[in-house]
Design an enzyme around this catalytic site. Sequence first.
Site, short mmCIF file in Angstrom:
data_model
loop_
_atom_site.label_atom_id
_atom_site.label_comp_id
_atom_site.label_asym_id
_atom_site.label_seq_id
_atom_site.Cartn_x
_atom_site.Cartn_y
_atom_site.Cartn_z
N GLU A 50 64.46 96.17 93.28
CA GLU A 50 64.21 94.24 92.91
C GLU A 50 65.76 93.87 92.83
O GLU A 50 65.87 92.98 93.06
CB GLU A 50 63.17 94.60 91.61
CG GLU A 50 61.96 94.66 91.46
CD GLU A 50 61.76 95.76 91.21
OE1 GLU A 50 63.03 96.95 91.87
OE2 GLU A 50 60.62 96.70 91.36
N PHE A 112 52.55 99.82 78.64
CA PHE A 112 52.79 100.00 80.05
C PHE A 112 53.45 98.66 80.76
O PHE A 112 52.75 97.80 81.18
CB PHE A 112 51.29 100.66 80.66
CG PHE A 112 52.56 101.74 81.75
CD1 PHE A 112 52.96 102.37 81.96
CD2 PHE A 112 51.58 101.59 82.72
CE1 PHE A 112 53.22 103.44 83.19
CE2 PHE A 112 52.49 100.80 84.51
CZ PHE A 112 53.32 102.43 84.35
N GLN A 113 54.77 99.19 80.46
CA GLN A 113 55.93 98.92 81.97
C GLN A 113 55.59 96.88 81.30
O GLN A 113 56.09 96.10 82.27
CB GLN A 113 54.94 98.12 83.25
CG GLN A 113 54.71 99.66 83.76
CD GLN A 113 55.11 99.89 85.62
OE1 GLN A 113 54.89 98.66 85.90
NE2 GLN A 113 55.75 100.03 86.64
N LYS A 162 50.00 88.34 83.12
CA LYS A 162 48.77 89.13 83.85
C LYS A 162 47.46 88.15 83.51
O LYS A 162 46.63 87.83 84.66
CB LYS A 162 48.44 90.68 84.11
CG LYS A 162 47.07 91.17 85.26
CD LYS A 162 47.37 92.61 85.77
CE LYS A 162 46.24 93.09 86.71
NZ LYS A 162 46.55 94.41 87.07
N MET A 487 90.24 99.39 95.30
CA MET A 487 90.52 99.02 93.71
C MET A 487 90.76 99.29 91.89
O MET A 487 91.74 99.09 92.30
CB MET A 487 89.66 97.12 93.28
CG MET A 487 90.36 96.02 92.93
SD MET A 487 91.96 95.65 93.48
CE MET A 487 91.62 94.37 94.69
#
Lengths: 573, 168
Positions: A50, A112-113, A162, A487
């Site tokens: 993502e 959940f999630q 949802k 760097m």
Amino acid sequence: MKLTGAQIFFECLKKEGVEVIFGFPGGAVIDIYHEMPKHPSIRHILVRHEQGAAHMADGYARATGKVGVCLVTSGPGATNTVTGIATAYMDSVPMVIFTGQVPTPLIGNDAFQEVDIVGITRPCTKHNYLVKDVNDLARIIREAFYLARSGRPGPVLVDLPKDVIQASTEFRYPKTVHLRGYKPTVDPHQGQIHRAWDLLKTAKRPVLYAGGGVIISSAHKELLRLAEMLRAPVTTTLMGLGGFPAVIRTEDGQRALHPLWLGMLGMHGTFRANMAVQNCDVLFAIGARFDDRVTGKISGFAPKAKIIHIDVDPTSISKNVLVDIPIVGDCKKALQKLNELVEKEPIPNLEELRAPWLEQIRQWKETYPLAYKQEGETIKPQYVVEKIFELAPEDAIITTEVGQNQMWTAQYFHFTKPRTLLTSGGLGTMGYGLPAAIGAQVAFPDRLVIDVAGDGSIQMNIQEMMTAVCHELPVKVAILNNRFLGMVRQWQELFYNKNYCATCLDASPDFVKLADAYGAVGLRATKPEEVEPVLREAFSTKRPVIMDFWVNPEEGVYPMVPAGKEISEMLLV
Amino acid sequence: MSMTRQNGLRHTIGVLVENQPGVLSRVAGLFSGRGFNIESLTVAETNEPGLSRITLVTTGDQHILEQIIKQLNKLINVIKVYDFRDTEFVEREMALIKVRAEQHTRAEVLRIVDIFRAKVVDVSPHFYTIEVTGDDGKIQAILELLGQIGIVEVARTGKAALARAKKH
């Protein structure tokens, strides 16, 4: 007729002219994905992580000027976008991020999630929303796009539970947006423009200092016009590169640096840009925000100058450096108004007035030009960047990762057009370049898109090679492979007694085989004479390519202003 | 209406906000995220439906105050920011003070309550609970006096402030 939340989602996106979504499905957004095949006008790019989706939407937005869109699921899907969101926020990139959320009755139950993504992203979005009722969905999406692209642009997140996506209502897309607390000042104050002009016309040693705002507001033509009318030298920030044509064509068709171009300023700015800023009598900041990488030690920055500052965001004005003439408004509009004044009242004897200043700058350029020597058997990374510049067409889009690769690109690739450099300026996000390149390639399938990378940075989001291969996006990755996190190694060398702790990458994958494993093309150059053939082959290939350039491991980025020093205190080699 | 503190001046700021979820957290988060300090914060609905007023007290020099006001104005749900620096304004705070009130101290407590035009709002055999309203100085003063007798608990609301109406 009633539509479900998922259907409303797509209708809204069509109204906003969205052509592409960068996304990754999951349980919370499965209803949106279920609806997706019925809307073939909106292309979906399936990413591999993502964070990649967020950077791709960002790269797409920077390359086109349109709003980039990504869609991810709840919980880990949402949190994985945070780095991408913060990257876009720091560089004022218009983006709308849609995240799935657990059904509203479960919110707050540690379902959940589930994660409070609105809470998490509050400090790194321009604004964000949790949609609690399907009746608010169309209005909120409308507001999100409006906020993302107006005023000082930025990312806006919309969290979609949802059950809201599954619920139905009449679809009405609001014609207008009404936000009582949001009225960005776009039109600059005429009186302030006059005051700016009064100061500029008497300036003996003016410098124009342009930032990303010039590119965001498409003010590059107005900037060039002003610079030429005032015969004023121009420097830009990293974000402003491409906002002024660094290179012009001479009469015999050769490319040469624009006579008023100073190069980038700041920590890795050119000697002449930094010296010009430190010695100017009027500093005109245009869509730039006086970042610490630009100013160095604030109290010693541009000590002899009166400062004029245009910015659409009032919080940027006098935040770091006290400004004499503030102008709140859109850069393009402000420069247009100013240019009208300059046209009406040309400065008398301009050439004579400016001659000593431009002569001084010419001398600075000759004293310490940007330089390196390509000699011996090892490839200098600067040489690779210069060759890319030489061989790439003028409309090529360059993205970078973060670190030495980014700074060498800023120094040795001479950008002439806006929106041709996509780089993480504010946040400095390693792993940005490859997904951003993919986002840009989606927008411009026929242009050459090159990610200049380090062997460290590229491994932060290398998985997106698969996305490029799957979607036939022929991005080119040029890895300046020095077997170091270069760097940080450079800082360790200069300021930490060469204690190269945790910066040596002696164990890296074989990038040529890795390219092959992804179904891309892998090429390698280990000697200077191989650089050009590798680049030519890559640029003529219509597939994604990883080029592995084995460069001198101990090369540094110079000039360099040590952190906390004044920008005239440069380490030159 | 400001007094010198170690790290700068003390300022009272009013913020009119849309009554949206998360708005208080946006305001408070702005302060914590940028290293600004909040000394007190009050928030409640106004007479206009959908609008709330936040009053907060902060410290910082003029430069920090400018930034705070600009950053507050930048929040999408913020409608108006009132900077009380250059205007006359009224400010009040309410405190509930539970104080030990035994036989021999009750009269003294009541005298103090009277002088400060406070109110006793709860009585028990050993304690009085006192309600007092006023500016910062007055609340400090009564706390000091009652403190000598024996304060058990204090709840202060934090400041609420409004600009004075124009006289004409």
